[in-house]
Structures are given as structure tokens and as C-alpha cells.
Design an enzyme around this catalytic site. Sequence first.
Site, PDB file in Angstrom:
ATOM      1  N   ASP A  58       0.811  -1.076  -0.228  1.00  0.00           N
ATOM      2  CA  ASP A  58      -0.017  -0.164  -0.057  1.00  0.00           C
ATOM      3  C   ASP A  58       0.859   1.321   0.128  1.00  0.00           C
ATOM      4  O   ASP A  58       1.694   1.203   0.466  1.00  0.00           O
ATOM      5  CB  ASP A  58      -0.790  -0.029   1.340  1.00  0.00           C
ATOM      6  CG  ASP A  58      -2.148   0.787   1.167  1.00  0.00           C
ATOM      7  OD1 ASP A  58      -3.338   0.464   1.008  1.00  0.00           O
ATOM      8  OD2 ASP A  58      -2.151   2.060   0.991  1.00  0.00           O
ATOM      9  N   LEU A  88       7.115  -4.386  -9.024  1.00  0.00           N
ATOM     10  CA  LEU A  88       7.243  -5.056  -7.681  1.00  0.00           C
ATOM     11  C   LEU A  88       7.390  -6.566  -7.807  1.00  0.00           C
ATOM     12  O   LEU A  88       7.079  -7.214  -8.523  1.00  0.00           O
ATOM     13  CB  LEU A  88       5.770  -5.065  -6.930  1.00  0.00           C
ATOM     14  CG  LEU A  88       5.863  -5.816  -5.607  1.00  0.00           C
ATOM     15  CD1 LEU A  88       6.707  -5.252  -4.432  1.00  0.00           C
ATOM     16  CD2 LEU A  88       4.259  -6.075  -5.313  1.00  0.00           C
ATOM     17  N   ASN A 124       1.535  -3.853 -13.989  1.00  0.00           N
ATOM     18  CA  ASN A 124       2.557  -4.401 -13.187  1.00  0.00           C
ATOM     19  C   ASN A 124       2.177  -5.693 -12.376  1.00  0.00           C
ATOM     20  O   ASN A 124       2.786  -6.554 -12.378  1.00  0.00           O
ATOM     21  CB  ASN A 124       3.075  -3.413 -12.111  1.00  0.00           C
ATOM     22  CG  ASN A 124       3.978  -2.200 -12.748  1.00  0.00           C
ATOM     23  OD1 ASN A 124       4.699  -2.613 -13.781  1.00  0.00           O
ATOM     24  ND2 ASN A 124       4.241  -0.907 -12.076  1.00  0.00           N
ATOM     25  N   ALA A 139     -10.267  -6.038  -8.260  1.00  0.00           N
ATOM     26  CA  ALA A 139     -11.442  -5.210  -7.707  1.00  0.00           C
ATOM     27  C   ALA A 139     -11.862  -4.299  -8.547  1.00  0.00           C
ATOM     28  O   ALA A 139     -11.475  -3.165  -8.462  1.00  0.00           O
ATOM     29  CB  ALA A 139     -11.097  -4.636  -6.299  1.00  0.00           C
ATOM     30  N   TYR A 170     -11.475   7.377 -13.261  1.00  0.00           N
ATOM     31  CA  TYR A 170     -11.780   5.976 -12.400  1.00  0.00           C
ATOM     32  C   TYR A 170     -12.461   4.837 -13.223  1.00  0.00           C
ATOM     33  O   TYR A 170     -12.089   3.912 -13.432  1.00  0.00           O
ATOM     34  CB  TYR A 170     -12.772   6.481 -11.119  1.00  0.00           C
ATOM     35  CG  TYR A 170     -12.895   5.246 -10.397  1.00  0.00           C
ATOM     36  CD1 TYR A 170     -12.084   4.629  -9.466  1.00  0.00           C
ATOM     37  CD2 TYR A 170     -14.194   4.833  -9.996  1.00  0.00           C
ATOM     38  CE1 TYR A 170     -12.265   3.691  -8.595  1.00  0.00           C
ATOM     39  CE2 TYR A 170     -14.678   3.859  -9.167  1.00  0.00           C
ATOM     40  CZ  TYR A 170     -13.397   3.089  -8.585  1.00  0.00           C
ATOM     41  OH  TYR A 170     -13.713   2.073  -7.622  1.00  0.00           O
TER      42      TYR A 170
HETATM   43  P1  NAD Z   1      -9.847   2.679  -0.018  1.00  0.00           P
HETATM   44  O1  NAD Z   1      -9.420   4.096  -0.530  1.00  0.00           O
HETATM   45  O2  NAD Z   1     -10.261   2.467   1.417  1.00  0.00           O
HETATM   46  O3  NAD Z   1      -8.461   1.474  -0.332  1.00  0.00           O
HETATM   47  C1  NAD Z   1      -7.859   1.666  -1.490  1.00  0.00           C
HETATM   48  C2  NAD Z   1      -6.409   1.269  -1.110  1.00  0.00           C
HETATM   49  O4  NAD Z   1      -5.443   1.352  -2.184  1.00  0.00           O
HETATM   50  C3  NAD Z   1      -5.960   2.436   0.100  1.00  0.00           C
HETATM   51  O5  NAD Z   1      -5.303   1.897   1.027  1.00  0.00           O
HETATM   52  C4  NAD Z   1      -4.715   3.181  -0.696  1.00  0.00           C
HETATM   53  O6  NAD Z   1      -3.898   3.628   0.098  1.00  0.00           O
HETATM   54  C5  NAD Z   1      -4.404   2.040  -2.063  1.00  0.00           C
HETATM   55  N1  NAD Z   1      -3.566   2.826  -2.946  1.00  0.00           N
HETATM   56  C6  NAD Z   1      -4.158   3.695  -3.874  1.00  0.00           C
HETATM   57  N2  NAD Z   1      -3.217   3.886  -4.819  1.00  0.00           N
HETATM   58  C7  NAD Z   1      -2.106   3.243  -4.623  1.00  0.00           C
HETATM   59  C8  NAD Z   1      -1.199   3.078  -5.358  1.00  0.00           C
HETATM   60  N3  NAD Z   1      -0.861   3.530  -6.681  1.00  0.00           N
HETATM   61  N4  NAD Z   1      -0.076   2.030  -4.851  1.00  0.00           N
HETATM   62  C9  NAD Z   1      -0.222   1.278  -3.544  1.00  0.00           C
HETATM   63  N5  NAD Z   1      -1.571   1.383  -3.121  1.00  0.00           N
HETATM   64  C10 NAD Z   1      -2.486   2.290  -3.511  1.00  0.00           C
HETATM   65  O7  NAD Z   1     -11.039   1.968  -0.873  1.00  0.00           O
HETATM   66  P2  NAD Z   1     -11.611   0.604  -0.766  1.00  0.00           P
HETATM   67  O8  NAD Z   1     -13.136   1.044  -0.635  1.00  0.00           O
HETATM   68  O9  NAD Z   1     -11.176  -0.193   0.183  1.00  0.00           O
HETATM   69  O10 NAD Z   1     -11.708   0.103  -2.111  1.00  0.00           O
HETATM   70  C11 NAD Z   1     -10.659  -0.812  -2.696  1.00  0.00           C
HETATM   71  C12 NAD Z   1     -10.774  -1.366  -3.997  1.00  0.00           C
HETATM   72  O11 NAD Z   1     -12.290  -1.704  -4.290  1.00  0.00           O
HETATM   73  C13 NAD Z   1     -10.713  -0.368  -5.205  1.00  0.00           C
HETATM   74  O12 NAD Z   1      -9.905  -0.862  -6.137  1.00  0.00           O
HETATM   75  C14 NAD Z   1     -11.905   0.114  -5.293  1.00  0.00           C
HETATM   76  O13 NAD Z   1     -12.158   0.621  -6.700  1.00  0.00           O
HETATM   77  C15 NAD Z   1     -12.885  -1.193  -5.444  1.00  0.00           C
HETATM   78  N6  NAD Z   1     -14.315  -0.828  -5.125  1.00  0.00           N
HETATM   79  C16 NAD Z   1     -14.567  -0.588  -3.939  1.00  0.00           C
HETATM   80  C17 NAD Z   1     -16.066  -0.152  -3.617  1.00  0.00           C
HETATM   81  C18 NAD Z   1     -16.523   0.210  -2.150  1.00  0.00           C
HETATM   82  O14 NAD Z   1     -17.752   0.410  -2.107  1.00  0.00           O
HETATM   83  N7  NAD Z   1     -15.744   0.406  -1.177  1.00  0.00           N
HETATM   84  C19 NAD Z   1     -17.074  -0.361  -4.655  1.00  0.00           C
HETATM   85  C20 NAD Z   1     -16.342  -0.831  -5.959  1.00  0.00           C
HETATM   86  C21 NAD Z   1     -15.033  -1.024  -6.118  1.00  0.00           C
HETATM   87  N1  UDP Z   2       6.264  -6.734 -13.444  1.00  0.00           N
HETATM   88  C1  UDP Z   2       6.418  -6.612 -11.993  1.00  0.00           C
HETATM   89  N2  UDP Z   2       6.596  -7.742 -11.148  1.00  0.00           N
HETATM   90  C2  UDP Z   2       6.963  -8.701 -11.939  1.00  0.00           C
HETATM   91  C3  UDP Z   2       7.237  -9.102 -13.249  1.00  0.00           C
HETATM   92  C4  UDP Z   2       6.682  -7.859 -14.030  1.00  0.00           C
HETATM   93  O1  UDP Z   2       6.120  -5.498 -11.401  1.00  0.00           O
HETATM   94  O2  UDP Z   2       7.290  -9.697 -11.025  1.00  0.00           O
HETATM   95  C5  UDP Z   2       6.058  -5.492 -14.177  1.00  0.00           C
HETATM   96  C6  UDP Z   2       7.121  -5.121 -15.405  1.00  0.00           C
HETATM   97  O3  UDP Z   2       7.736  -3.897 -14.777  1.00  0.00           O
HETATM   98  C7  UDP Z   2       6.250  -4.893 -16.453  1.00  0.00           C
HETATM   99  C8  UDP Z   2       4.900  -5.264 -16.322  1.00  0.00           C
HETATM  100  O4  UDP Z   2       4.843  -5.676 -15.062  1.00  0.00           O
HETATM  101  O5  UDP Z   2       6.489  -3.432 -16.755  1.00  0.00           O
HETATM  102  C9  UDP Z   2       4.452  -5.866 -17.409  1.00  0.00           C
HETATM  103  O6  UDP Z   2       5.139  -7.183 -17.045  1.00  0.00           O
HETATM  104  P1  UDP Z   2       5.252  -8.257 -18.488  1.00  0.00           P
HETATM  105  O7  UDP Z   2       6.091  -9.479 -18.241  1.00  0.00           O
HETATM  106  O8  UDP Z   2       3.742  -8.580 -18.873  1.00  0.00           O
HETATM  107  O9  UDP Z   2       5.998  -7.234 -19.617  1.00  0.00           O
HETATM  108  P2  UDP Z   2       7.333  -6.708 -20.106  1.00  0.00           P
HETATM  109  O10 UDP Z   2       8.058  -7.113 -19.027  1.00  0.00           O
HETATM  110  O11 UDP Z   2       7.532  -8.074 -20.820  1.00  0.00           O
HETATM  111  O12 UDP Z   2       7.121  -5.605 -20.748  1.00  0.00           O
END
Ligand code: NAD
Ligand code: UDP
Length: 338
Positions: A58, A88, A124, A139, A170
Amino acid sequence: TLRSADIDAPFLSQKYPPVKFLSEKDRKRILITGGAGFVGSHLTDKLMMDGHEVTVVDNFFTGRKRNVEHWIGHENFELINHDVVEPLYIEVDQIYHLASPASPPNYMYNPIKTLKTNTIGTLNMLGLAKRVGARLLLASTSEVYGDPEVHPQNEEYWGHVNPIGPRACYDEGKRVAETMCYAYMKQEGVEVRVARIFNTFGSRMHMNDGRVVSNFILQALQGEPLTVRVPSRLFILDLVNGLVLLMNSNISSPVNLGNPEEHTILEFARLIKSLVVSRSQIQFLPEAQDDPQRRRPDIRKAKMMLGWEPVVPLEEGLNKTIQYFSRELEHQANNQYI
Ligand code: NAD
Ligand code: UDP
């Protein structure tokens, strides 16, 4: 002793909530992206208590350490501060990909970042799934249906989305994320699951994200007028059970997880008002721009193929959520000068 934002009383005397023993064969290494958020932290609780090894990734944009702090130090648990927009490299068996801001004020705060998280972040995680042979559950959201022209919405409906509206970062981000899942499935053989989640409520939901349940409970607790907008919410524990059932099923096509029950917003407001025993007034406000008029899930697919449907009565879910909100308000009041 246990430190937690929200753990039921029976755990309070122990260091960690109780964890089932699983043999090595049954124990999975599970990654939950966005695991410090509302849904992710409840899913963490379930999978930890089921005996699995859980890694939460997160970036704490909307999530909080407090939501999972009761697991910190447990040998099956790991918390990584990482942004999924960056690659990652870890070894896991299953990925619940939840990382994404989820409520309108949060995803509109930085639309470009929302797009990057849902596109590059999902790419990724699919790349990771492909490399380690893990199954990935996305999700997704009912927002992929946009402002629907059919009611209720089943999984065959393609949606009605404005690609340049305020919610597009979104809605379209999640639509592309789904597209990516199926591209990785077809081209690379990655096992994917896609849950189209409808609005869910419960403890650890964001108090100030302007959604109906949080707004009403806060307003009722604080004696403010209850403003009136949209219906039908799923309780968090029902959602978490649905996500785990879907992950472990053999259904790779999208599945709606939502609560098809309908309540007028007035019924909702009245129920919350009476459960909180509040003197708040109920007030009507104009609609927000691009707010879908009506959205209701068709959950026949989940029922038939997963044997899933919401079972927690609305009152019970609301009561649990109200308890959480009043504890949070108290916590905030006690900590405001620190
Ligand atoms: P939330 O905001 O509580 O949780 C989302 C989490 O993702 C947070 O902990 C945030 O810090 C983390 N996050 C955001 N961007 C990130 C990034 N770039 N890298 C790493 N972590 C990142 O929201 P939620 O309600 O728990 O939603 C979780 C998932 O479920 C989301 O994908 C949301 O789209 C989906 N969803 C939720 C609902 C709902 O009613 N809660 C409805 C439809 C879909
Ligand atoms: N990737 C990652 N973790 C992994 C393997 C891949 O975050 O263990 C990322 C990687 O940086 C890449 C993306 O996932 O940009 C897509 O991976 P894929 O192997 O499909 O594509 P490629 O690396 O061949 O572009």
C-alpha cells in the site's frame, strides 16, 4: 495487548486475533494491493484468520496503517510501503489487486494518478502474476456500467460511460484494467478473476468521502441535517466472502458483487436516524454532476455460480458501522491537540 482501530471484544486479551492452523499444502502466499484500505484490511483479517500468509502492499494514499496494525509483527503478515505504479518483485500464489482510490473525492483529487494506478499499476500486477504463475483478482466496480440505461445491470451490459466526464479517470481506468486482465489471460495464460463491486459499507470506511452511509451516520451522530441522495449498499463482510469465493472459483468472467435490495434514500436516512437515536433533520439536496441516477446489481450469476448472496441484515451492518464511527469520532476528539 492488541492495538486496533476495529477489532471485536473477544480478541482484546490476546496479542493477535485468532489464526487457524493450515498445513503447508493449504497455506497460500497472498498479496493484497491496497490492503491498508477499507476493503483490503477486512480481506486481510479474513485471510489471516483463515491461516494464510498475507503481504499487504500500500502507498497509504487513502489507506492507513491503523487498519492493519493489529497484525504487525505476526509471522504470517507483512506490510510493504510501495506504489503499484512501480514494478514489484515478490513471490506469491494469489493476488487480490485492490489498490486504487475508490471514492469520488479521492479519485478526483489527482485524476492522472488515478489513471496511472489503474493502468500501469494493474499492468505491473499482471506482469507479476504472469512471472510467478499467480492468480489475480481485480477489484473492479459497478462504475464500469457508468450511468446505466438498463436496470438492474447484469454482467453482459457494456455500460454507458462518459469518457471525458469528471469520473472518467476512475470509470475508464477500471474498464482498461478489466481489458488488461483479459488480454493477459488470452495472450499469456494468466488466471484472472474480476469482481464488479457495488457500493459497500462497514467499519474502516472513509468517514469524509461524501458517500451516503458515512454522511448519514456522521450527520446523525453530530445532530446535523441528513442530506438525501442514492440507494442500495453491500455490507463489507458479505463482500469479503464473495471476493474469496470468486478467487477460488473457476469463473474467469466478470461477476457482480452487490446488494440488489432497494431502499429509498429516505428509508435509509430514517433507519440510520433511529439506530443512532439522533435528532438530525432530513434535508434534500440537488444531485452532483454525472452522478448515476440509479444503479442496481443483477446478482443471479454470483448466486448460481458461487452460491453467494448478501446475508447480513441491513440493520446489523449499519449498527456495526455506527459503532465504528462513534469510536472514531471519540478517538479524533481525544487526539486533536497532539
Ligand atoms: P480505499 O481507498 O479504502 O482503499 C484503497 C487502497 O489502495 C488504500 O489503502 C490506498 O492507500 C491504496 N492505494 C491507492 N493507490 C495506490 C497505489 N498507487 N499503490 C499502492 N496502493 C495504493 O478503498 P476501498 O473502498 O477499500 O476500495 C478497494 C478497491 O475496491 C478499489 O480498487 C475500489 O476501486 C474497489 N471498489 C470499492 C467499492 C466500495 O464500495 N468500497 C466499490 C467498488 C469497487
Ligand atoms: N512486473 C512486475 N513484477 C514482476 C514482473 C513484471 O512489477 O514480477 C512489471 C514489469 O515492470 C512490466 C509489467 O509488470 O512493466 C508487465 O510485465 P510483462 O512481463 O507482461 O511485460 P514486459 O516486462 O515484457 O514488458
